[in-house]
Write a protein that holds these residues in place. Structure first.
Motif, PDB file in Angstrom:
ATOM      1  N   GLN A   5       0.850  -1.188   0.000  1.00  0.00           N
ATOM      2  CA  GLN A   5       0.000   0.000   0.000  1.00  0.00           C
ATOM      3  C   GLN A   5       0.887   1.239   0.000  1.00  0.00           C
ATOM      4  N   PRO A   6       0.658   2.190  -0.920  1.00  0.00           N
ATOM      5  CA  PRO A   6       1.492   3.399  -0.936  1.00  0.00           C
ATOM      6  C   PRO A   6       1.355   4.212   0.344  1.00  0.00           C
ATOM      7  N   ILE A   7       2.438   4.851   0.752  1.00  0.00           N
ATOM      8  CA  ILE A   7       2.417   5.750   1.898  1.00  0.00           C
ATOM      9  C   ILE A   7       1.687   7.025   1.476  1.00  0.00           C
ATOM     10  N   ALA A   8       0.650   7.397   2.206  1.00  0.00           N
ATOM     11  CA  ALA A   8      -0.148   8.578   1.862  1.00  0.00           C
ATOM     12  C   ALA A   8       0.557   9.837   2.356  1.00  0.00           C
ATOM     13  N   LEU A   9       0.865  10.743   1.429  1.00  0.00           N
ATOM     14  CA  LEU A   9       1.579  11.968   1.735  1.00  0.00           C
ATOM     15  C   LEU A   9       0.805  13.186   1.268  1.00  0.00           C
ATOM     16  N   ALA A  10       1.138  14.337   1.856  1.00  0.00           N
ATOM     17  CA  ALA A  10       0.646  15.624   1.375  1.00  0.00           C
ATOM     18  C   ALA A  10       1.718  16.230   0.477  1.00  0.00           C
ATOM     19  N   TYR A  11       1.330  17.185  -0.358  1.00  0.00           N
ATOM     20  CA  TYR A  11       2.308  17.835  -1.229  1.00  0.00           C
ATOM     21  C   TYR A  11       3.287  18.679  -0.402  1.00  0.00           C
ATOM     22  N   PRO A  12       4.554  18.742  -0.812  1.00  0.00           N
ATOM     23  CA  PRO A  12       5.547  19.496  -0.044  1.00  0.00           C
ATOM     24  C   PRO A  12       5.560  20.995  -0.341  1.00  0.00           C
ATOM     25  N   PHE A  13       4.705  21.443  -1.238  1.00  0.00           N
ATOM     26  CA  PHE A  13       4.613  22.864  -1.578  1.00  0.00           C
ATOM     27  C   PHE A  13       3.157  23.289  -1.583  1.00  0.00           C
ATOM     28  N   ARG A  14       2.936  24.610  -1.475  1.00  0.00           N
ATOM     29  CA  ARG A  14       1.654  25.212  -1.830  1.00  0.00           C
ATOM     30  C   ARG A  14       1.897  26.063  -3.060  1.00  0.00           C
ATOM     31  N   GLY A  15       1.132  25.836  -4.094  1.00  0.00           N
ATOM     32  CA  GLY A  15       1.329  26.561  -5.334  1.00  0.00           C
ATOM     33  C   GLY A  15       1.469  25.618  -6.510  1.00  0.00           C
ATOM     34  N   ARG A  16       1.794  26.180  -7.660  1.00  0.00           N
ATOM     35  CA  ARG A  16       1.882  25.388  -8.888  1.00  0.00           C
ATOM     36  C   ARG A  16       3.263  24.739  -8.995  1.00  0.00           C
ATOM     37  N   CYS A  17       3.264  23.451  -9.245  1.00  0.00           N
ATOM     38  CA  CYS A  17       4.507  22.690  -9.402  1.00  0.00           C
ATOM     39  C   CYS A  17       4.391  21.786 -10.616  1.00  0.00           C
ATOM     40  N   GLN A  18       5.539  21.384 -11.093  1.00  0.00           N
ATOM     41  CA  GLN A  18       5.600  20.373 -12.133  1.00  0.00           C
ATOM     42  C   GLN A  18       6.164  19.106 -11.505  1.00  0.00           C
ATOM     43  N   VAL A  19       5.479  18.000 -11.716  1.00  0.00           N
ATOM     44  CA  VAL A  19       5.923  16.714 -11.200  1.00  0.00           C
ATOM     45  C   VAL A  19       6.782  16.044 -12.263  1.00  0.00           C
ATOM     46  N   ARG A  20       7.957  15.597 -11.858  1.00  0.00           N
ATOM     47  CA  ARG A  20       8.859  14.940 -12.798  1.00  0.00           C
ATOM     48  C   ARG A  20       9.346  13.619 -12.223  1.00  0.00           C
ATOM     49  N   ASN A  21       9.710  12.717 -13.121  1.00  0.00           N
ATOM     50  CA  ASN A  21      10.206  11.398 -12.734  1.00  0.00           C
ATOM     51  C   ASN A  21       9.179  10.633 -11.917  1.00  0.00           C
ATOM     52  N   SER A  22       7.920  10.758 -12.302  1.00  0.00           N
ATOM     53  CA  SER A  22       6.849  10.136 -11.549  1.00  0.00           C
ATOM     54  C   SER A  22       6.800   8.638 -11.793  1.00  0.00           C
ATOM     55  N   PRO A  23       6.510   7.852 -10.731  1.00  0.00           N
ATOM     56  CA  PRO A  23       6.353   6.416 -10.924  1.00  0.00           C
ATOM     57  C   PRO A  23       5.140   6.061 -11.772  1.00  0.00           C
ATOM     58  N   ALA A  24       4.234   7.004 -11.964  1.00  0.00           N
ATOM     59  CA  ALA A  24       3.130   6.730 -12.883  1.00  0.00           C
ATOM     60  C   ALA A  24       3.628   6.560 -14.315  1.00  0.00           C
ATOM     61  N   ASN A  25       4.808   7.091 -14.588  1.00  0.00           N
ATOM     62  CA  ASN A  25       5.384   6.995 -15.923  1.00  0.00           C
ATOM     63  C   ASN A  25       6.525   5.998 -16.009  1.00  0.00           C
ATOM     64  N   ARG A  26       7.247   5.807 -14.899  1.00  0.00           N
ATOM     65  CA  ARG A  26       8.434   4.980 -14.983  1.00  0.00           C
ATOM     66  C   ARG A  26       8.821   4.477 -13.598  1.00  0.00           C
ATOM     67  N   VAL A  27       9.052   3.193 -13.488  1.00  0.00           N
ATOM     68  CA  VAL A  27       9.573   2.601 -12.261  1.00  0.00           C
ATOM     69  C   VAL A  27      10.767   1.746 -12.654  1.00  0.00           C
ATOM     70  N   PRO A  28      11.982   1.951 -12.113  1.00  0.00           N
ATOM     71  CA  PRO A  28      12.299   2.979 -11.123  1.00  0.00           C
ATOM     72  C   PRO A  28      12.143   4.391 -11.688  1.00  0.00           C
ATOM     73  N   SER A  29      11.628   5.286 -10.858  1.00  0.00           N
ATOM     74  CA  SER A  29      11.301   6.622 -11.360  1.00  0.00           C
ATOM     75  C   SER A  29      12.533   7.456 -11.644  1.00  0.00           C
ATOM     76  N   HIS A  30      13.619   7.182 -10.928  1.00  0.00           N
ATOM     77  CA  HIS A  30      14.865   7.897 -11.192  1.00  0.00           C
ATOM     78  C   HIS A  30      15.869   7.005 -11.910  1.00  0.00           C
ATOM     79  N   GLY A  31      15.378   5.923 -12.490  1.00  0.00           N
ATOM     80  CA  GLY A  31      16.216   5.064 -13.311  1.00  0.00           C
ATOM     81  C   GLY A  31      17.058   4.065 -12.552  1.00  0.00           C
ATOM     82  N   THR A  32      16.873   3.968 -11.227  1.00  0.00           N
ATOM     83  CA  THR A  32      17.697   3.060 -10.436  1.00  0.00           C
ATOM     84  C   THR A  32      17.052   2.795  -9.086  1.00  0.00           C
ATOM     85  N   ASP A  33      17.393   1.659  -8.483  1.00  0.00           N
ATOM     86  CA  ASP A  33      16.998   1.371  -7.107  1.00  0.00           C
ATOM     87  C   ASP A  33      18.021   1.909  -6.114  1.00  0.00           C
TER      88      ASP A  33
END
Length: 206
Positions: A5-33
């Motif tokens: 089960q994924p760990i439920a987190l809140a966003y670390p910013f308030r405001g507009r951000c761009q999400v990059r290297n998301s696991p929704a697109n790629r696992v491992p998300s940063h290309g490595t374990d």
């Protein structure tokens, strides 16, 4: 496939951000374990045009000071309640690298990795939400950290400011969850935000 089960987190910013290297697109998300980065996500503050900074001829040819980026100095918020179990400060906020400079910077990444986790994370805070559940916030601005080792934080508490320390091409926050404080021994934990896996693209965190 990871069935935990994924760990439920809140966003670390308030405001507009761009999400990059998301696991929704790629696992491992940063290309490595390596260093428990399997599910790591980068949050890059952007303006209403989805730009982290104006893109000029200098952006293509030369490094840029981090101060020209909209997110530099943005408050970074605790995405989970818990106890601060690690704090590292003192790393410089170096120039940002886009265009050709980013290629040159990428070629030196092996050297930073060889120097150990701190050379990659830069200034950072790690929060223990529960035994075996630790959340790391990395690349914070030098001198901005507001929490102390052993302190308690609630969701949304300011822990520092967005910087460009460590292995970072522009000001952003790298966030990951892991099961051990030592990133060389830790395994990554899957994470979600507002019950969802974020996809690469813009989000607006209220």
């Amino acid at each position: 496939m990871d069935t935990r089960q994924p760990i439920a987190l809140a966003y670390p910013f308030r405001g507009r951000c761009q999400v990059r290297n998301s696991p929704a697109n790629r696992v491992p998300s940063h290309g490595t374990d390596l260093y428990a980065t399997t599910y790591a996500i980068d949050f890059v503050p952007v303006d209403t045009r989805s730009r982290s900074a104006p893109y000029t001829l200098r952006s293509v040819l030369w490094p840029e000071p981090p101060e020209v980026f909209v997110g530099f100095g943005w408050p970074v918020l605790a995405p989970v309640a818990g106890t601060v179990v690690a704090v590292h400060d003192g790393e410089s906020d170096h120039d940002a690298y886009r265009g050709l400079p980013s290629v040159r910077y990428a070629l030196t990444q092996r050297e930073r990795a060889a120097a150990g986790p701190t050379a990659l994370t830069g200034n950072s805070v790690v929060i223990e939400a529960a035994p075996g559940v630790l959340v790391a916030l990395c690349h914070l601005r030098r001198g901005s950290i507001l929490v102390a080792l052993g302190g308690r934080v609630a969701v949304g508490d300011a822990v520092g400011a967005c910087g460009n320390s460590g292995n970072s091409t522009e000001p952003h926050v790298h966030l990951q969850a892991m099961d051990h404080l030592d990133p060389e021994r830790a395994k990554a934990l899957p994470i979600s935000f507002d019950g969802r896996l974020p996809r690469n693209g813009d989000i607006v965190a209220a």
